[in-house]
Motif scaffolding. Structure first.
Motif, PDB file in Angstrom:
ATOM      1  N   LYS A 118       1.281  -0.823  -0.167  1.00 44.53           N
ATOM      2  CA  LYS A 118       0.235   0.123  -0.202  1.00 44.53           C
ATOM      3  C   LYS A 118       1.021   1.234  -0.158  1.00 44.53           C
ATOM      4  N   TYR A 119       1.613   1.159   0.640  1.00 38.25           N
ATOM      5  CA  TYR A 119       2.606   2.443   1.053  1.00 38.25           C
ATOM      6  C   TYR A 119       3.479   2.569  -0.394  1.00 38.25           C
ATOM      7  N   ILE A 120       4.240   1.753  -1.109  1.00 42.79           N
ATOM      8  CA  ILE A 120       4.677   1.795  -2.858  1.00 42.79           C
ATOM      9  C   ILE A 120       4.255   2.042  -3.000  1.00 42.79           C
ATOM     10  N   ASN A 121       2.566   1.611  -3.566  1.00 41.77           N
ATOM     11  CA  ASN A 121       2.142   2.280  -4.329  1.00 41.77           C
ATOM     12  C   ASN A 121       1.330   3.795  -4.143  1.00 41.77           C
ATOM     13  N   THR A 122       1.062   3.781  -3.032  1.00 45.04           N
ATOM     14  CA  THR A 122       0.471   5.629  -2.588  1.00 45.04           C
ATOM     15  C   THR A 122       1.953   5.922  -3.023  1.00 45.04           C
ATOM     16  N   PHE A 123       3.114   6.014  -2.674  1.00 45.27           N
ATOM     17  CA  PHE A 123       4.289   6.439  -3.173  1.00 45.27           C
ATOM     18  C   PHE A 123       4.701   7.108  -5.183  1.00 45.27           C
ATOM     19  N   ALA A 124       4.248   5.501  -4.977  1.00 44.99           N
ATOM     20  CA  ALA A 124       4.338   5.530  -7.022  1.00 44.99           C
ATOM     21  C   ALA A 124       3.288   6.329  -7.149  1.00 44.99           C
ATOM     22  N   VAL A 125       1.401   6.335  -7.353  1.00 41.73           N
ATOM     23  CA  VAL A 125       1.063   7.106  -7.801  1.00 41.73           C
ATOM     24  C   VAL A 125       1.560   8.941  -7.155  1.00 41.73           C
ATOM     25  N   SER A 126       1.701   9.313  -6.080  1.00 43.72           N
ATOM     26  CA  SER A 126       1.600  10.553  -5.808  1.00 43.72           C
ATOM     27  C   SER A 126       3.350  10.943  -6.403  1.00 43.72           C
ATOM     28  N   LEU A 127       4.243  10.399  -6.878  1.00 36.47           N
ATOM     29  CA  LEU A 127       5.500  10.821  -7.030  1.00 36.47           C
ATOM     30  C   LEU A 127       5.234  11.377  -8.410  1.00 36.47           C
ATOM     31  N   PRO A 128       4.300  11.734  -9.668  1.00 35.01           N
ATOM     32  CA  PRO A 128       4.495  12.289 -10.241  1.00 35.01           C
ATOM     33  C   PRO A 128       3.870  14.178 -10.189  1.00 35.01           C
ATOM     34  N   PHE A 129       2.889  13.951  -9.013  1.00 35.28           N
ATOM     35  CA  PHE A 129       2.078  14.547  -8.554  1.00 35.28           C
ATOM     36  C   PHE A 129       3.175  15.842  -7.431  1.00 35.28           C
ATOM     37  N   VAL A 130       3.607  15.093  -7.315  1.00 35.75           N
ATOM     38  CA  VAL A 130       4.881  15.702  -6.209  1.00 35.75           C
ATOM     39  C   VAL A 130       6.026  16.658  -6.809  1.00 35.75           C
ATOM     40  N   ILE A 131       6.584  15.771  -8.110  1.00 37.17           N
ATOM     41  CA  ILE A 131       7.221  16.564  -8.929  1.00 37.17           C
ATOM     42  C   ILE A 131       6.387  17.565  -9.651  1.00 37.17           C
ATOM     43  N   LEU A 132       5.563  17.703  -9.977  1.00 38.84           N
ATOM     44  CA  LEU A 132       4.899  18.697 -10.574  1.00 38.84           C
ATOM     45  C   LEU A 132       4.653  19.996  -9.723  1.00 38.84           C
ATOM     46  N   LEU A 133       4.439  19.687  -8.614  1.00 34.53           N
ATOM     47  CA  LEU A 133       4.507  20.414  -7.455  1.00 34.53           C
ATOM     48  C   LEU A 133       5.559  21.677  -7.365  1.00 34.53           C
ATOM     49  N   SER A 134       6.696  21.063  -8.217  1.00 33.73           N
ATOM     50  CA  SER A 134       8.233  22.388  -7.902  1.00 33.73           C
ATOM     51  C   SER A 134       7.889  22.902  -9.178  1.00 33.73           C
ATOM     52  N   TYR A 135       6.328  23.170  -9.998  1.00 33.36           N
ATOM     53  CA  TYR A 135       6.722  23.541 -11.580  1.00 33.36           C
ATOM     54  C   TYR A 135       7.632  25.373 -10.736  1.00 33.36           C
ATOM     55  N   PRO A 136       6.814  25.758  -9.605  1.00 35.75           N
ATOM     56  CA  PRO A 136       7.609  27.729  -9.399  1.00 35.75           C
ATOM     57  C   PRO A 136       9.068  27.430  -9.517  1.00 35.75           C
ATOM     58  N   PHE A 137       9.328  26.406  -9.386  1.00 32.22           N
ATOM     59  CA  PHE A 137      10.872  26.464  -8.982  1.00 32.22           C
ATOM     60  C   PHE A 137      11.911  25.946 -10.176  1.00 32.22           C
ATOM     61  N   ILE A 138      11.486  24.846 -10.939  1.00 27.70           N
ATOM     62  CA  ILE A 138      11.780  24.726 -11.695  1.00 27.70           C
ATOM     63  C   ILE A 138      12.051  24.859 -13.256  1.00 27.70           C
ATOM     64  N   GLU A 139      10.157  25.378 -13.158  1.00 33.23           N
ATOM     65  CA  GLU A 139       9.401  25.775 -14.756  1.00 33.23           C
ATOM     66  C   GLU A 139       9.270  24.032 -15.346  1.00 33.23           C
ATOM     67  N   GLU A 140      10.102  24.341 -16.750  1.00 34.20           N
ATOM     68  CA  GLU A 140       9.572  23.028 -17.707  1.00 34.20           C
ATOM     69  C   GLU A 140      10.199  22.228 -17.078  1.00 34.20           C
ATOM     70  N   GLY A 141      10.961  22.088 -16.603  1.00 31.48           N
ATOM     71  CA  GLY A 141      12.102  20.758 -15.983  1.00 31.48           C
ATOM     72  C   GLY A 141      10.804  19.644 -15.012  1.00 31.48           C
ATOM     73  N   ALA A 142      10.135  20.754 -14.557  1.00 32.24           N
ATOM     74  CA  ALA A 142       9.307  19.718 -13.550  1.00 32.24           C
ATOM     75  C   ALA A 142       8.171  18.883 -14.589  1.00 32.24           C
ATOM     76  N   LEU A 143       7.485  19.943 -15.697  1.00 30.80           N
ATOM     77  CA  LEU A 143       7.097  19.151 -16.446  1.00 30.80           C
ATOM     78  C   LEU A 143       6.997  18.248 -17.191  1.00 30.80           C
ATOM     79  N   ILE A 144       8.615  18.103 -17.171  1.00 26.72           N
ATOM     80  CA  ILE A 144       9.396  16.880 -17.935  1.00 26.72           C
ATOM     81  C   ILE A 144       9.759  15.752 -17.086  1.00 26.72           C
ATOM     82  N   PHE A 145      10.269  15.789 -16.067  1.00 28.86           N
ATOM     83  CA  PHE A 145      10.145  15.124 -14.844  1.00 28.86           C
ATOM     84  C   PHE A 145       9.648  14.475 -14.809  1.00 28.86           C
ATOM     85  N   SER A 146       8.120  14.974 -14.420  1.00 33.56           N
ATOM     86  CA  SER A 146       6.484  14.256 -14.228  1.00 33.56           C
ATOM     87  C   SER A 146       6.131  13.436 -15.057  1.00 33.56           C
ATOM     88  N   LEU A 147       6.583  13.572 -16.733  1.00 35.28           N
ATOM     89  CA  LEU A 147       5.857  13.388 -17.372  1.00 35.28           C
ATOM     90  C   LEU A 147       6.826  11.634 -17.304  1.00 35.28           C
TER      91      LEU A 147
END
Length: 111
Positions: free
Chosen positions: A5-34
């Protein structure tokens, strides 16, 4: 099952957590999130293999693996079609389906 359950929660939330860094990384956050969605897919397939090995949700896990196989068959068979959006919506559906399996199995174990 708690670890799955913990691994699945981490796996599903990982792209969203990376996307939250958009104000700092900008376009790189979108690419890393994808790109992190590939890690999500890999982790979820490994979770499904573990659930299959443990004998949990047998027929439901086979449906999941059929969906994964269908995705890759469609992706390699029709790489440049008008239905690319439909093909790439399948991983989202599979992620939701496996998450439902993981969380429903967790509830069945505790009851």
């Amino acid at each position: 099952m708690k670890t799955i359950k913990y691994i699945n929660t981490f796996a599903v939330s990982l792209p969203f957590v990376i996307l939250l860094s958009y104000p700092f990384i900008e376009e790189g956050a979108l690419i890393f999130s994808l790109l992190s969605t590939m890690a999500t897919g890999f982790l979820q397939v490994m979770i499904a293999f573990k659930m299959l090995y443990d004998g949990k949700c047998d027929s439901k896990i086979y449906i999941y693996f059929a969906g994964v196989t269908l995705f890759f068959i469609l992706w390699y068979s029709f790489p440049n079609t008008n239905y690319t959006f439909l093909i790439f919506s399948l991983p989202l559906i599979l992620a939701i389906y496996l998450s439902i399996l993981v969380y429903s199995e967790k509830q069945n174990v505790t009851e």
